[in-house]
Design a protein around this motif. Sequence first.
Motif, PDB file in Angstrom:
ATOM      1  N   LYS A  52       0.928  -1.258   0.031  1.00 23.95           N
ATOM      2  CA  LYS A  52       0.081  -0.122  -0.046  1.00 23.95           C
ATOM      3  C   LYS A  52       0.923   1.074   0.042  1.00 23.95           C
ATOM      4  CE  LYS A  52      -3.684  -2.685   0.577  1.00 23.95           C
ATOM      5  NZ  LYS A  52      -4.554  -2.693  -0.518  1.00 23.95           N
ATOM      6  N   GLN A  53       0.356   2.244  -0.646  1.00 22.03           N
ATOM      7  CA  GLN A  53       1.061   3.505  -0.491  1.00 22.03           C
ATOM      8  C   GLN A  53       0.883   4.378   0.821  1.00 22.03           C
ATOM      9  OE1 GLN A  53       3.409   4.731  -2.686  1.00 22.03           O
ATOM     10  NE2 GLN A  53       2.852   2.479  -3.760  1.00 22.03           N
ATOM     11  N   VAL A  54       1.630   4.500   1.567  1.00 25.36           N
ATOM     12  CA  VAL A  54       1.646   4.957   2.903  1.00 25.36           C
ATOM     13  C   VAL A  54       1.965   6.555   3.327  1.00 25.36           C
ATOM     14  CG1 VAL A  54       2.023   4.324   5.559  1.00 25.36           C
ATOM     15  CG2 VAL A  54       1.712   2.619   3.723  1.00 25.36           C
ATOM     16  N   LEU A  55       1.362   7.128   3.740  1.00 26.26           N
ATOM     17  CA  LEU A  55       1.696   8.601   4.220  1.00 26.26           C
ATOM     18  C   LEU A  55       1.619   8.603   5.644  1.00 26.26           C
ATOM     19  CD1 LEU A  55      -0.685  10.275   1.548  1.00 26.26           C
ATOM     20  CD2 LEU A  55       1.884  10.251   1.549  1.00 26.26           C
ATOM     21  N   LEU A  56       2.630   8.809   6.326  1.00 25.16           N
ATOM     22  CA  LEU A  56       2.706   8.883   7.849  1.00 25.16           C
ATOM     23  C   LEU A  56       2.887  10.224   8.361  1.00 25.16           C
ATOM     24  CD1 LEU A  56       2.677   7.279  10.530  1.00 25.16           C
ATOM     25  CD2 LEU A  56       5.192   6.955  10.291  1.00 25.16           C
ATOM     26  N   TYR A  57       1.831  10.739   9.042  1.00 25.72           N
ATOM     27  CA  TYR A  57       1.790  12.168   9.549  1.00 25.72           C
ATOM     28  C   TYR A  57       1.718  11.963  11.067  1.00 25.72           C
ATOM     29  CZ  TYR A  57       0.475  16.684  11.092  1.00 25.72           C
ATOM     30  OH  TYR A  57       0.387  17.805  11.743  1.00 25.72           O
ATOM     31  N   ASP A  58       2.531  13.012  11.884  1.00 24.64           N
ATOM     32  CA  ASP A  58       2.278  13.228  13.379  1.00 24.64           C
ATOM     33  C   ASP A  58       2.471  14.657  13.590  1.00 24.64           C
ATOM     34  OD1 ASP A  58       2.845  11.110  15.966  1.00 24.64           O
ATOM     35  OD2 ASP A  58       3.159  13.176  16.257  1.00 24.64           O
ATOM     36  N   LEU A  59       1.743  15.221  14.496  1.00 19.00           N
ATOM     37  CA  LEU A  59       1.948  16.765  14.792  1.00 19.00           C
ATOM     38  C   LEU A  59       3.445  16.833  15.273  1.00 19.00           C
ATOM     39  CD1 LEU A  59      -0.080  18.694  15.293  1.00 19.00           C
ATOM     40  CD2 LEU A  59      -0.543  18.099  17.554  1.00 19.00           C
ATOM     41  N   ALA A 114       6.978  16.219  14.742  1.00 16.27           N
ATOM     42  CA  ALA A 114       7.877  15.675  13.658  1.00 16.27           C
ATOM     43  C   ALA A 114       9.001  14.710  14.050  1.00 16.27           C
ATOM     44  CB  ALA A 114       8.621  17.082  12.788  1.00 16.27           C
ATOM     45  N   ASP A 115       9.397  14.891  15.473  1.00 17.18           N
ATOM     46  CA  ASP A 115      10.268  13.882  15.741  1.00 17.18           C
ATOM     47  C   ASP A 115       9.775  12.564  15.925  1.00 17.18           C
ATOM     48  OD1 ASP A 115      12.285  16.098  15.998  1.00 17.18           O
ATOM     49  OD2 ASP A 115      11.931  16.168  18.185  1.00 17.18           O
ATOM     50  N   ALA A 161      10.018   2.034  -0.234  1.00 17.53           N
ATOM     51  CA  ALA A 161       9.698   3.008  -1.295  1.00 17.53           C
ATOM     52  C   ALA A 161       8.075   3.228  -1.153  1.00 17.53           C
ATOM     53  CB  ALA A 161       9.760   2.563  -2.817  1.00 17.53           C
ATOM     54  N   CYS A 162       7.492   2.465  -0.334  1.00 18.25           N
ATOM     55  CA  CYS A 162       5.866   2.760  -0.060  1.00 18.25           C
ATOM     56  C   CYS A 162       5.653   3.395   1.067  1.00 18.25           C
ATOM     57  CB  CYS A 162       5.009   1.111   0.037  1.00 18.25           C
ATOM     58  SG  CYS A 162       4.873   0.388  -1.650  1.00 18.25           S
ATOM     59  N   LEU A 163       6.711   3.622   1.980  1.00 18.77           N
ATOM     60  CA  LEU A 163       6.180   4.521   3.235  1.00 18.77           C
ATOM     61  C   LEU A 163       6.794   5.838   2.990  1.00 18.77           C
ATOM     62  CD1 LEU A 163       5.456   4.731   6.178  1.00 18.77           C
ATOM     63  CD2 LEU A 163       7.706   3.051   6.915  1.00 18.77           C
ATOM     64  N   GLN A 164       5.933   6.749   2.930  1.00 17.03           N
ATOM     65  CA  GLN A 164       6.477   8.092   2.864  1.00 17.03           C
ATOM     66  C   GLN A 164       5.898   8.910   4.111  1.00 17.03           C
ATOM     67  OE1 GLN A 164       8.167   9.246   0.073  1.00 17.03           O
ATOM     68  NE2 GLN A 164       7.963   7.198  -0.449  1.00 17.03           N
ATOM     69  N   THR A 165       6.692  10.008   4.260  1.00 17.03           N
ATOM     70  CA  THR A 165       6.225  10.780   5.620  1.00 17.03           C
ATOM     71  C   THR A 165       5.718  11.843   4.850  1.00 17.03           C
ATOM     72  OG1 THR A 165       8.286  11.887   5.719  1.00 17.03           O
ATOM     73  CG2 THR A 165       7.931   9.754   7.278  1.00 17.03           C
ATOM     74  N   ALA A 166       4.862  12.431   5.696  1.00 17.98           N
ATOM     75  CA  ALA A 166       4.040  13.880   5.400  1.00 17.98           C
ATOM     76  C   ALA A 166       4.231  14.893   6.596  1.00 17.98           C
ATOM     77  CB  ALA A 166       2.533  13.663   5.468  1.00 17.98           C
TER      78      ALA A 166
END
Length: 293
Positions: A28-35, A37-38, A70-75
Motif C-alpha cells: 500500500k502507498q503509506v503517508l505517515l503524519y504526526d503533529l 515531527a520527531d 518506497a511505499c512508506l512516505q512521511t508527510a
Amino acid sequence: MKQIQTIAIVGAGAMGRGIAQIAAQAGKQVLLYDLNADSVKAALADVHAVWSRLQEKGRMTAEQVDAAKACLQTASDLQALAPADLVVEAIVERLDVKQGLLQQLEEIVSVDCVLASNTSSLSITAIAQACRHPERVAGYHFFNPVPLMKVVEVIDGLRTSPEVGDALMQVSRDMGHTPVRAKDMPGFIVNHAGRGMNIEGLKIAQECVAPFYQIDAIMREQAGFRMGPFELLDLTALDVSHPVMESIYRQFYDEPRFRPSPITAVRHAGKLFGRKNGEGFYKYEDGKKQVPQ
Ligand code: NAI
C-alpha cells in the motif's frame, strides 16, 4: 466495494508506526503524519530498523525491503494526506481531539475517503457525529505490537455505512490480518473481555495475595496467556490504558465489575507508564524487563 490503495496514518506512536509497517509491506502507498515531527522521524527509523532485522534473518529479501521502503512516505502536514483512500488515526485517546482531527481531515480528503479510528475505548458513533459524513467513519482497532498481533477489530458505528466496514475487512486481509467485525459498544470485544483479566489481576495485587510478577507468571504459565495483566499494562503503557479503563467503566454507568484500580491511578499520576518510558510495574534496562527475584 471501495478499493483501498493509499493509506494515510495520523499519529506515529506505538500503533501508528506498526500500522504503517504492515501497510507498506503489503504494497500500500503509506503517508505517515504526526503533529510531532520527531515522532515521525523516530517511527521511520524504527520501521527501517525492523526491516533490516527481518532481512538479516532471511524473512524479507533486499527487494522486498526496498519495495516496502518506497511505499512508506512521511508527510509534514495534513494537506499532504489529500490522496488517501483511507486515513487511520492513532493519536491521543481523547474524544474532542479525535473529533477535531476528523473535522480537519474532511476538508482535505475526497468525499469517499474512509476515516478510521484506532481508538481503544471511545464510541465510534460519538467520534463520527462531529463529521459532515459520519457514514464514512468506522473503528479500526489494531493490537500492540501490530505486526505480530494478526487480528484487528472493525467497528461499525450507528451511522457507518456497511460498505465502509466491508472495505476495512478487505484491506485488513490485504495486509495479512484477520478482521473481526464488532458493534459500537464500550470496549468493543477485546477491551470488554479483557476487563476480566486486568481488573481481577489488579484486585489480587491490591489485596496483597501475591506480587504483580507472580500474578503474571500464573496467568502465563497456568492460564496460557501470552502475557500476564501487568506485562500487558506495561506494554500498552498506562498513559493509554488507565484512561481506557476509566472510560469503559464510565460508559457502563459505573458497573462495579469494571471499576479501575487505585494502583493504576497512582502510577499514572507518577508517570510510571511502562516499557515506553523505562519503568512501569517492571523496570526496563536496554528494553529488557527486569523481573524482581
Ligand atoms: P502513542 O502515545 O505511542 O502515540 C500517539 C502519537 O500521536 C504521538 O506520536 C503524538 O505526537 C501523536 N498525536 C497526538 N495528538 C495528535 C494530533 N492531534 N495530530 C497528530 N498527531 C497527534 O499512542 P499509541 O499507544 O500509539 O495509541 C494511539 C491510539 O491507539 C490511542 O487511541 C490508543 O487508545 C489506541 N491503541 C493503543 C494501543 C496500545 O497498546 N498502545 C492498542 C490499541 C489501540
